[in-house]
Design a protein around this motif. Structure first.
Motif, mmCIF file in Angstrom:
data_model
loop_
_atom_site.group_PDB
_atom_site.id
_atom_site.type_symbol
_atom_site.label_atom_id
_atom_site.label_comp_id
_atom_site.label_asym_id
_atom_site.label_seq_id
_atom_site.Cartn_x
_atom_site.Cartn_y
_atom_site.Cartn_z
ATOM 1 N N ASN A 167 -8.736 105.995 5.284
ATOM 2 C CA ASN A 167 -7.588 106.343 6.118
ATOM 3 C C ASN A 167 -6.568 105.206 6.239
ATOM 4 N N GLY A 168 -6.765 104.159 5.463
ATOM 5 C CA GLY A 168 -5.748 103.109 5.432
ATOM 6 C C GLY A 168 -5.834 102.087 6.544
ATOM 7 N N GLY A 185 -5.319 98.884 5.017
ATOM 8 C CA GLY A 185 -4.331 98.868 3.938
ATOM 9 C C GLY A 185 -4.994 99.170 2.604
ATOM 10 N N GLU A 186 -4.507 98.530 1.562
ATOM 11 C CA GLU A 186 -5.064 98.706 0.214
ATOM 12 C C GLU A 186 -6.331 97.868 0.091
#
Lengths: 327, 327, 327, 327
Positions: free
Chosen positions: A135-136, A139-140
């Motif tokens: 779900n981020g 982040g990446e």
């Protein structure tokens, strides 16, 4: 839904108890090389003790749970697949990657459901970090760190038939790595030692190992495994991304903390996999039932079963050559 | 005790402020290529701004603190050693291992004290885990895990002259590994990526790296480095031994915990090295003064300075070849 | 800025060392009933050993630090105030509330600065929770919980002259309560026991006490005090508001955590006030210097000194009557 | 073993699901004023929907689970006791202490088993701290601190019939206090406010309360209750003894920790009692079955039911008078 259980030992009983909690499930058959072991479990659920052939011949049997010894997995998967039964099989499918691939082919041709018992994927804590990555929240994803330590080594007799640390123990972590990275590793490096028990070394295995993975996009992963942890089963994950870090830590025996002369003492992690993955075992069997009912996809499928062995083999090859293996 | 400071920038000022807390210490000279910078620091302590030669010619000067740019370290070490002065030098001695070895020879011939500024060794938290390993709290050391992440990458201009991630940043962790393992690594493997800033990649460097070390006795160590950590400076150590695990975690900005709608929120780790190693900087300069007074040995000496560069170079070589480098 | 120190004992020395770090401060006089104690501290800072009268007669003396025994505080405050000197006085002003009020009047008439040494107010952790409450992190403050436990009881001889647990020890927590509640308590209830050392009971004091406060607007506060904590100095605060909870916990000796057979063991809290409030002592003296320089207001002023005694007396009265005391 | 369930609502269903996991248990009857609610639960377990009289008239009925509304508890307990059935009854027995005592008498005369549903006593975390106190881990118990905060207040309509904060909510904590102190409190003081919802105040109740207990031997206990906690259900215990402190903290939704820009964020405590005491509900019903089978004693018995109400009433009386109530 009628199910058959292959293997009525410790893990077979756990899977049976869990799946039997489902009101739609009926345990119809139990198969085990030891008739008494089979009978005990069968009696608990009003099931019949039969042979593999008898069980698979029943057109009203919907699925099988394979919890027998590792060397029987591949044959049972194939026979069950040919009989058109849905399959839940304990990891690993087989220690030989060729045999694993054969199995996969048979399963694919038969078009049956085949769930592989990678318990971490069904564990609520591992699910929480998977979800956080997805779900981020961080982040990446960039780097992953897996810690996996057993409380104490198994008997050397087990080690000898286990396939060794990479195929028997770290296979779980290699699967977790693939699952969380959401991308296949293309580079595998391993280094290892025998530090816990010299008998393990004499049996040709290692008991302490570090593996490094890299994916095509450059994501990095490190795995640390040991057959020993004086404080109990150590199962932690740390994921680093462009926006932060996600961690899951050990489940402790209780959350009691005692402060005294000797410090601030929290309880030890739950001792081993039966306690630690109690919920996971329940959830992975629910997933199997849901798959049969057409409500879900396998949490871990045959492809996952293949790839984890591919990585374990690559780690072994790297250990022997001192080079990173490129996949 | 009269001291001279080479380099009156940020880290030079910190070292000066710390060493000046010692009532026996007098800051006699400040040397800096920027006269104004030199004057500002000199005025604070009633010191004189002079040239390197003038400072080293003073027979009443007991020691020097080298905090100038990295490319001046080796020359200043040699000049100071020849002048018979005790030396505290910021890491690294030089980016070129040949130059480092030359320096070492000069220092040895001169027989002067030479402390290298590996701040982790003087940090109370790192000292606590060193002591725990040493006093047998975790039995025999088996595996080590170091996490080292900067809050954000330096400017690419700095990256270009820094010697790269291994020689500039991970050198601290490589030194910590040697110090805690108490044994030289004989096998080094590295893998790395450029995930944080593509400009770093264009400059020929990496920003995310995993290194694996193995010692002759089979002890294993993994190091994870990144130029980015959204939550602040991440400096953790985990040591596994036959009887258990020792860990040190990050120092947080405060121990305030806020529980609300969004979870149970602890404060971030202290932002970067100036805050995190504030105590370490004080303690390492005390060690230098104690060395001059004959009361202590350098916490990190020239040999440590050499070996850390050897390991960083090995990691780079491994990265280029995809093989473990055997030392 | 020229300062005089009254009382060159342990806490007087700490205050002197801290204030002397300030380059603008000169320790001009030291006054102590024991000439040797006075001389030792005076020599360290090039100060003169003089009488109270001599010190206060110096028109170039800007301020005084009162760290002598409690029974001398009030007289020294008054004399210093009349001489127009800025005052930093260790808590408490006096054990007798009438005497405290007299002092306050003299200080007010003289219009001098008077800082009271309630160290918690200057501690970074307490400051962090104060700030969190103030900036609305937990919404509107509703309930407060203070835990305050000494590692071990003082000698009974000290207990006898200390004013008892409420006026000697809990006075800090009563002050913290007022400070964090930002509103005067109007209801005070106390219950207590002698559980740690029967000699304390024989001396007419208690060693374990619970106090409950309520403010006019209905905010609630509970304080738990004990003269014993086998694990070290226990100093925690928990604040509940409409939007959540803020907590500060103990500062541990280090952040080393050892996991082994006996659990997951963190280090003990810092042993006692000298270690725990090391930073606070430095900061509170900086505040005093800033007050003299006109850059700050006292963190704790004479009014705070009065009110803490009022609450301690109310707690004692409640303990005797079994009723909540209404203020 | 044949059981009847009185009250097929939320908590009745949970108890039924839990007790039905036991292979020896058969749910024979369900009684509820809403026929549809009764039928739904009855159908799930092949039970019959009957009247109270019909159920209790069955000589083959072994026990009853009373999970109907509070005002029916006492009547059902008496009827069941007279019919010779084993009883599990949700707390409280009744809001009126006289009625509670009557019940107790009837139960005693009938000589039947009567378990009261104080779920904390069956919770693994609370059991862990109970055991730690009992086995001397903290030496002699001296002080106890209980924190109990609901995530949000119930509807005012519920408040009006609930008996108020002390008899409805804090009764759990008063029971835990008695259980952990292992000694009856002899002094009770309460103070309280309406800070969460003014409607609660208009209904004559409070929503934030502090209670202080003291036992004959001088042990002290403080309880902090609130109808609001933005971060979820807050259920903590802290016990201080001569040799140290034992604490249990909240169970979090998962052990995921996210570190980012906004700090180091752990998950919230499990939201409310259904999640938090899931295991406790299972364990307390097992205890009931074990009691019927003669293998165990009630974890909480009728005497505990009486004493918790006595303490709640004393707290209310103290709140009204501003005095400690002596029991």
């Amino acid at each position: 839904m009628n199910l058959c259980v292959f293997g009525a030992g410790r893990i077979g009983s756990i899977h049976t108890d869990n799946v039997a909690l489902n009101p739609d499930v009926s345990i119809r058959y139990v198969v085990d090389t030891f008739p008494e072991t089979a009978k005990k479990l069968a009696d608990k659920y009003g099931a019949k003790v039969v042979s593999t052939e008898e069980a698979l011949a029943d057109p009203e049997l919907h699925g099988v749970i394979i919890a027998s010894s590792t060397n029987t997995h591949a044959d049972l998967i194939e026979a069950s697949a040919r009989a058109g039964k849905a399959i839940f099989c304990e990891k690993p499918i087989d220690l030989d990657i060729k045999r694993v691939r054969e199995c996969l082919e048979t399963v694919e041709q038969a078009g049956v459901i085949c769930c592989i018992g990678f318990n971490r994927r069904s564990d609520p804590q591992f699910a929480a970090i998977k979800e956080a990555i997805k779900n981020g929240s961080i982040g990446e994803l960039e780097m992953l760190s897996l810690t996996s330590r057993d409380p104490s080594p198994p008997p050397v007799e087990y080690i000898k038939v286990s396939g060794g640390l990479f195929r028997d123990m770290m296979i779980h972590d290699l699967d977790v790595a693939r699952w969380l990275l959401d991308e296949e590793p293309v580079e595998v490096f391993a280094t290892a030692s025998c530090l816990v028990d010299p008998e393990i070394g004499k049996a040709g295995d290692v008991d302490s190992a570090l593996v490094t993975l890299k994916t095509a996009s450059g994501k990095l992963c490190q795995i640390s495994c040991s057959r020993r942890a004086a404080y109990g089963y150590d199962q932690r994950v740390e994921a680093h991304g462009s926006k932060g870090m996600a961690q899951i830590t050990n489940q402790l025996e209780s959350n009691l903390v005692l402060s005294g002369d000797n410090g601030v003492v929290a309880q030890k992690p739950q001792h081993f996999f039966l306690e630690r993955y109690e919920a996971a075992y329940r959830i992975e069997l629910n997933n199997f039932v849901d798959c049969i009912n057409g409500k879900a996809q396998p949490v871990a499928n045959t492809h996952d079963g293949v790839q984890s062995i591919v990585l374990a083999d690559a780690a072994l090859a790297s250990l022997e050559t001192g080079k990173a293996v490129i996949l």
